[in-house]
Structures are given as structure tokens and as C-alpha cells.
Design a protein around this motif. Structure first.
Motif, PDB file in Angstrom:
ATOM      1  N   THR A 150      -5.244  -3.271   2.713  1.00  0.00           N
ATOM      2  CA  THR A 150      -4.500  -4.026   3.723  1.00  0.00           C
ATOM      3  C   THR A 150      -3.475  -4.882   3.000  1.00  0.00           C
ATOM      4  OG1 THR A 150      -5.935  -5.982   3.783  1.00  0.00           O
ATOM      5  CG2 THR A 150      -6.543  -4.126   5.204  1.00  0.00           C
ATOM      6  N   THR A 151      -2.301  -4.980   3.599  1.00  0.00           N
ATOM      7  CA  THR A 151      -1.227  -5.767   3.003  1.00  0.00           C
ATOM      8  C   THR A 151      -0.180  -6.092   4.059  1.00  0.00           C
ATOM      9  OG1 THR A 151       0.406  -5.848   1.210  1.00  0.00           O
ATOM     10  CG2 THR A 151       0.058  -3.706   2.257  1.00  0.00           C
ATOM     11  N   ASN A 152       0.529  -7.163   3.836  1.00  0.00           N
ATOM     12  CA  ASN A 152       1.686  -7.510   4.664  1.00  0.00           C
ATOM     13  C   ASN A 152       2.984  -7.146   3.957  1.00  0.00           C
ATOM     14  OD1 ASN A 152       0.139  -8.593   6.726  1.00  0.00           O
ATOM     15  ND2 ASN A 152       0.106 -10.619   5.814  1.00  0.00           N
ATOM     16  N   ILE A 153       2.870  -6.521   2.791  1.00  0.00           N
ATOM     17  CA  ILE A 153       4.031  -6.206   1.968  1.00  0.00           C
ATOM     18  C   ILE A 153       4.511  -4.786   2.264  1.00  0.00           C
ATOM     19  CG2 ILE A 153       4.897  -6.074  -0.405  1.00  0.00           C
ATOM     20  CD1 ILE A 153       3.879  -8.872   0.406  1.00  0.00           C
ATOM     21  N   ASN A 154       5.802  -4.633   2.556  1.00  0.00           N
ATOM     22  CA  ASN A 154       6.385  -3.303   2.737  1.00  0.00           C
ATOM     23  C   ASN A 154       6.309  -2.530   1.430  1.00  0.00           C
ATOM     24  OD1 ASN A 154       7.148  -3.715   5.426  1.00  0.00           O
ATOM     25  ND2 ASN A 154       9.049  -4.698   4.808  1.00  0.00           N
ATOM     26  N   VAL A 202      -1.394   5.948   7.166  1.00  0.00           N
ATOM     27  CA  VAL A 202      -0.826   4.603   7.209  1.00  0.00           C
ATOM     28  C   VAL A 202      -0.879   4.104   8.652  1.00  0.00           C
ATOM     29  CG1 VAL A 202       1.232   3.205   6.803  1.00  0.00           C
ATOM     30  CG2 VAL A 202       0.670   5.091   5.243  1.00  0.00           C
ATOM     31  N   VAL A 203      -1.476   2.938   8.823  1.00  0.00           N
ATOM     32  CA  VAL A 203      -1.564   2.313  10.139  1.00  0.00           C
ATOM     33  C   VAL A 203      -0.726   1.051  10.085  1.00  0.00           C
ATOM     34  CG1 VAL A 203      -3.103   1.289  11.857  1.00  0.00           C
ATOM     35  CG2 VAL A 203      -3.898   3.216  10.463  1.00  0.00           C
ATOM     36  N   ASN A 204       0.342   1.043  10.854  1.00  0.00           N
ATOM     37  CA  ASN A 204       1.231  -0.114  10.889  1.00  0.00           C
ATOM     38  C   ASN A 204       0.864  -0.957  12.102  1.00  0.00           C
ATOM     39  OD1 ASN A 204       3.304  -1.854  10.310  1.00  0.00           O
ATOM     40  ND2 ASN A 204       4.870  -0.597  11.270  1.00  0.00           N
ATOM     41  N   ILE A 205       0.434  -2.165  11.855  1.00  0.00           N
ATOM     42  CA  ILE A 205       0.017  -3.061  12.931  1.00  0.00           C
ATOM     43  C   ILE A 205       1.087  -4.133  13.100  1.00  0.00           C
ATOM     44  CG2 ILE A 205      -1.744  -4.696  13.690  1.00  0.00           C
ATOM     45  CD1 ILE A 205      -3.735  -3.095  11.931  1.00  0.00           C
ATOM     46  N   THR A 206       1.534  -4.306  14.310  1.00  0.00           N
ATOM     47  CA  THR A 206       2.535  -5.334  14.589  1.00  0.00           C
ATOM     48  C   THR A 206       1.952  -6.330  15.585  1.00  0.00           C
ATOM     49  OG1 THR A 206       3.496  -4.015  16.363  1.00  0.00           O
ATOM     50  CG2 THR A 206       4.461  -3.753  14.175  1.00  0.00           C
ATOM     51  N   GLY A 207       2.582  -7.461  15.671  1.00  0.00           N
ATOM     52  CA  GLY A 207       2.128  -8.466  16.621  1.00  0.00           C
ATOM     53  C   GLY A 207       1.640  -9.715  15.928  1.00  0.00           C
ATOM     54  N   ILE A 233     -12.562  -1.303  -0.240  1.00  0.00           N
ATOM     55  CA  ILE A 233     -11.560  -1.971   0.598  1.00  0.00           C
ATOM     56  C   ILE A 233     -10.907  -3.067  -0.222  1.00  0.00           C
ATOM     57  CG2 ILE A 233     -11.155  -3.342   2.678  1.00  0.00           C
ATOM     58  CD1 ILE A 233     -13.649  -1.966   3.869  1.00  0.00           C
ATOM     59  N   ILE A 234      -9.593  -3.017  -0.284  1.00  0.00           N
ATOM     60  CA  ILE A 234      -8.809  -4.041  -0.978  1.00  0.00           C
ATOM     61  C   ILE A 234      -8.015  -4.764   0.100  1.00  0.00           C
ATOM     62  CG2 ILE A 234      -7.026  -4.465  -2.708  1.00  0.00           C
ATOM     63  CD1 ILE A 234      -7.910  -1.694  -3.928  1.00  0.00           C
ATOM     64  N   ASP A 235      -8.373  -6.005   0.341  1.00  0.00           N
ATOM     65  CA  ASP A 235      -7.796  -6.768   1.445  1.00  0.00           C
ATOM     66  C   ASP A 235      -6.702  -7.702   0.935  1.00  0.00           C
ATOM     67  OD1 ASP A 235      -7.542  -7.649   4.087  1.00  0.00           O
ATOM     68  OD2 ASP A 235      -9.016  -9.243   3.814  1.00  0.00           O
ATOM     69  N   GLU A 236      -5.593  -7.745   1.677  1.00  0.00           N
ATOM     70  CA  GLU A 236      -4.479  -8.661   1.406  1.00  0.00           C
ATOM     71  C   GLU A 236      -3.796  -8.423   0.055  1.00  0.00           C
ATOM     72  OE1 GLU A 236      -2.972 -10.673   3.421  1.00  0.00           O
ATOM     73  OE2 GLU A 236      -4.392 -10.758   5.054  1.00  0.00           O
ATOM     74  N   LEU A 237      -3.592  -7.168  -0.294  1.00  0.00           N
ATOM     75  CA  LEU A 237      -2.857  -6.864  -1.521  1.00  0.00           C
ATOM     76  C   LEU A 237      -1.473  -7.497  -1.436  1.00  0.00           C
ATOM     77  CD1 LEU A 237      -2.805  -5.247  -4.199  1.00  0.00           C
ATOM     78  CD2 LEU A 237      -1.639  -3.453  -2.916  1.00  0.00           C
TER      79      LEU A 237
END
Length: 85
Positions: A35-39, A66-71, A2-6
Motif C-alpha cells: 500500500t502506498t500513496n506514492i504514484n 493494481v487497485v487505485n482507491i480514491t476519496g 504486506i508492506i503498508d504505507e511504502l
């Protein structure tokens, strides 16, 4: 793995090459969660090299789910709920 916050911190060019090697060695052999916040279209900026970024994305997205989480942030939920009360 698991690579978190790439992308939270930019990855220097030499490190991007090492990251590619890691992803390439695991490609179609082992599971990797990122996991990442980068498109995806902004990964060039994270890795400072569009060729490496595209090669990594090619391997990461092939067979991917790909799981896109919004909110709102789950981590900040406790604090934002307190402010609303």
C-alpha cells in the motif's frame, strides 16, 4: 507479505538495495501486497535511485493487480462525519 504505507518515510540508499533484494527473492514465488500513496512515477524519489526504483517496479508490477482507491481517508471518516453534524 504486506508492506503498508511504502514511501511514508524515505528509504535510504542502502535500505533500498535491501528492499530490492527482498522483492527480488519473492518475485514469482510469493504474494506481496504493497500500500502506498506514492504514484509509480515518483518511486525514484522514495528510493533515491531510479535504477533500483525501476527494478523494484518491474518485479512488483509484473503479474500485479493494481487497485487505485480514491476519496477521503477511511481512518479520518469518523472525525470528518462528526464535524459535518
Amino acid at each position: 507479505m504486506i508492506i503498508d504505507e511504502l514511501g511514508y518515510l524515505l528509504i535510504e540508499k542502502d535500505d533500498a538495495k535491501l528492499f530490492f533484494q527482498l522483492i527480488d527473492k519473492r518475485y514469482e514465488k510469493r504474494s506481496t501486497i504493497i500500500t502506498t500513496n506514492i504514484n509509480f512515477n515518483s518511486w525514484d524519489d522514495v528510493f533515491f535511485d531510479p535504477v533500483i526504483a525501476n527494478a523494484i517496479l518491474d518485479r512488483v508490477l509484473h503479474h500485479a493487480h493494481v487497485v487505485n482507491i480514491t476519496g477521503k481517508s477511511y481512518r479520518l471518516k469518523k472525525y470528518t462525519d462528526q464535524e459535518e453534524e
